[in-house]
Motif scaffolding. Structure first.
Motif, mmCIF file in Angstrom:
data_model
loop_
_atom_site.group_PDB
_atom_site.id
_atom_site.type_symbol
_atom_site.label_atom_id
_atom_site.label_comp_id
_atom_site.label_asym_id
_atom_site.label_seq_id
_atom_site.Cartn_x
_atom_site.Cartn_y
_atom_site.Cartn_z
ATOM 1 N N GLU A 121 -109.502 13.133 96.990
ATOM 2 C CA GLU A 121 -109.343 12.488 98.285
ATOM 3 C C GLU A 121 -108.422 13.325 99.155
ATOM 4 O OE1 GLU A 121 -110.524 9.671 99.627
ATOM 5 O OE2 GLU A 121 -111.552 8.853 97.877
ATOM 6 N N MET A 122 -108.611 13.255 100.460
ATOM 7 C CA MET A 122 -107.673 13.848 101.389
ATOM 8 C C MET A 122 -106.529 12.848 101.561
ATOM 9 S SD MET A 122 -107.044 16.574 103.037
ATOM 10 C CE MET A 122 -108.594 17.424 103.068
ATOM 11 N N VAL A 123 -105.293 13.302 101.364
ATOM 12 C CA VAL A 123 -104.122 12.437 101.421
ATOM 13 C C VAL A 123 -103.206 12.915 102.537
ATOM 14 C CG1 VAL A 123 -102.087 11.630 100.129
ATOM 15 C CG2 VAL A 123 -104.262 11.976 98.937
ATOM 16 N N ILE A 124 -102.755 11.988 103.381
ATOM 17 C CA ILE A 124 -101.757 12.312 104.397
ATOM 18 C C ILE A 124 -100.394 12.017 103.791
ATOM 19 C CG2 ILE A 124 -101.954 10.030 105.494
ATOM 20 C CD1 ILE A 124 -101.181 11.416 108.137
ATOM 21 N N LEU A 125 -99.499 13.001 103.829
ATOM 22 C CA LEU A 125 -98.172 12.849 103.239
ATOM 23 C C LEU A 125 -97.249 12.215 104.264
ATOM 24 C CD1 LEU A 125 -97.938 16.312 101.482
ATOM 25 C CD2 LEU A 125 -98.830 14.148 100.581
ATOM 26 N N GLU A 126 -96.491 11.198 103.841
ATOM 27 C CA GLU A 126 -95.684 10.435 104.786
ATOM 28 C C GLU A 126 -94.184 10.489 104.548
ATOM 29 O OE1 GLU A 126 -97.734 6.636 104.473
ATOM 30 O OE2 GLU A 126 -98.679 7.124 106.393
ATOM 31 N N GLU A 127 -93.735 10.441 103.293
ATOM 32 C CA GLU A 127 -92.295 10.430 103.032
ATOM 33 C C GLU A 127 -92.003 10.914 101.620
ATOM 34 O OE1 GLU A 127 -90.539 6.380 102.099
ATOM 35 O OE2 GLU A 127 -92.406 5.796 103.088
ATOM 36 N N THR A 128 -90.772 11.357 101.415
ATOM 37 C CA THR A 128 -90.360 11.754 100.074
ATOM 38 C C THR A 128 -89.562 10.626 99.440
ATOM 39 O OG1 THR A 128 -88.369 12.821 100.913
ATOM 40 C CG2 THR A 128 -90.302 14.212 100.617
ATOM 41 N N GLU A 129 -89.635 10.573 98.119
ATOM 42 C CA GLU A 129 -88.890 9.579 97.348
ATOM 43 C C GLU A 129 -88.499 10.234 96.033
ATOM 44 O OE1 GLU A 129 -90.559 5.939 95.088
ATOM 45 O OE2 GLU A 129 -90.050 5.214 97.102
ATOM 46 N N GLY A 130 -87.254 10.642 95.926
ATOM 47 C CA GLY A 130 -86.798 11.340 94.720
ATOM 48 C C GLY A 130 -87.553 12.642 94.533
ATOM 49 N N GLU A 131 -88.180 12.812 93.386
ATOM 50 C CA GLU A 131 -88.937 14.026 93.078
ATOM 51 C C GLU A 131 -90.397 13.928 93.490
ATOM 52 O OE1 GLU A 131 -87.717 16.970 91.882
ATOM 53 O OE2 GLU A 131 -85.817 15.981 92.306
ATOM 54 N N ASP A 132 -90.757 12.894 94.205
ATOM 55 C CA ASP A 132 -92.149 12.670 94.604
ATOM 56 C C ASP A 132 -92.294 12.603 96.119
ATOM 57 O OD1 ASP A 132 -92.927 12.389 91.901
ATOM 58 O OD2 ASP A 132 -92.423 10.259 91.934
ATOM 59 N N VAL A 133 -93.522 12.704 96.551
ATOM 60 C CA VAL A 133 -93.859 12.481 97.954
ATOM 61 C C VAL A 133 -94.916 11.375 97.975
ATOM 62 C CG1 VAL A 133 -95.594 14.325 98.004
ATOM 63 C CG2 VAL A 133 -94.569 13.575 100.118
ATOM 64 N N LEU A 134 -94.802 10.490 98.954
ATOM 65 C CA LEU A 134 -95.730 9.370 99.075
ATOM 66 C C LEU A 134 -96.671 9.605 100.246
ATOM 67 C CD1 LEU A 134 -93.258 6.389 98.609
ATOM 68 C CD2 LEU A 134 -94.571 7.594 96.871
ATOM 69 N N VAL A 163 -100.165 6.672 97.546
ATOM 70 C CA VAL A 163 -100.496 7.735 96.598
ATOM 71 C C VAL A 163 -99.208 8.505 96.333
ATOM 72 C CG1 VAL A 163 -101.873 9.796 96.183
ATOM 73 C CG2 VAL A 163 -102.837 7.912 97.518
ATOM 74 N N ARG A 164 -98.830 8.640 95.071
ATOM 75 C CA ARG A 164 -97.611 9.352 94.683
ATOM 76 C C ARG A 164 -97.995 10.716 94.114
ATOM 77 N NH1 ARG A 164 -92.420 7.779 93.594
ATOM 78 N NH2 ARG A 164 -92.991 5.607 94.000
ATOM 79 N N LEU A 165 -97.417 11.771 94.708
ATOM 80 C CA LEU A 165 -97.678 13.147 94.274
ATOM 81 C C LEU A 165 -96.361 13.845 93.968
ATOM 82 C CD1 LEU A 165 -99.899 13.301 97.242
ATOM 83 C CD2 LEU A 165 -100.745 14.495 95.269
ATOM 84 N N PRO A 166 -96.409 14.915 93.170
ATOM 85 C CA PRO A 166 -95.205 15.719 92.959
ATOM 86 C C PRO A 166 -94.724 16.292 94.296
ATOM 87 C CG PRO A 166 -96.921 16.338 91.405
ATOM 88 C CD PRO A 166 -97.549 15.434 92.417
ATOM 89 N N LYS A 167 -93.411 16.397 94.468
ATOM 90 C CA LYS A 167 -92.824 16.843 95.731
ATOM 91 C C LYS A 167 -93.328 18.213 96.179
ATOM 92 C CE LYS A 167 -88.411 16.441 97.997
ATOM 93 N NZ LYS A 167 -86.993 16.105 97.774
ATOM 94 N N LYS A 168 -93.695 19.068 95.232
ATOM 95 C CA LYS A 168 -94.160 20.404 95.621
ATOM 96 C C LYS A 168 -95.480 20.366 96.395
ATOM 97 C CE LYS A 168 -95.502 21.140 90.883
ATOM 98 N NZ LYS A 168 -95.330 21.987 89.722
#
Length: 64
Positions: free
Chosen positions: A5-18, A32-37
């Protein structure tokens, strides 16, 4: 799960990006929770959904 899926990144939370897919409305649907990188790939990333619980998906990008 297993779908890209195409995901729009909105904010960081600890070591993840939401973020969210085009199907999820902000503050209503799951995130959707992804690794911060994943942020290094830009504001929009293509990610494979790999897990789900009641409130969020987990996903991985090709460089995660």
């Amino acid at each position: 799960l297993g779908v890209e899926e195409m995901v729009i990144l909105e904010e960081t939370e600890g070591e993840d990006v939401l973020g969210r897919t085009r199907r999820e409305a902000p503050e209503i649907d799951a995130v959707v929770r992804l690794p911060k990188k994943a942020v290094r790939q830009g504001r929009f990333v293509k990610a494979r959904l790999s897990g789900y619980d009641a409130y969020e998906f987990t996903a991985e990008t090709s460089s995660s």
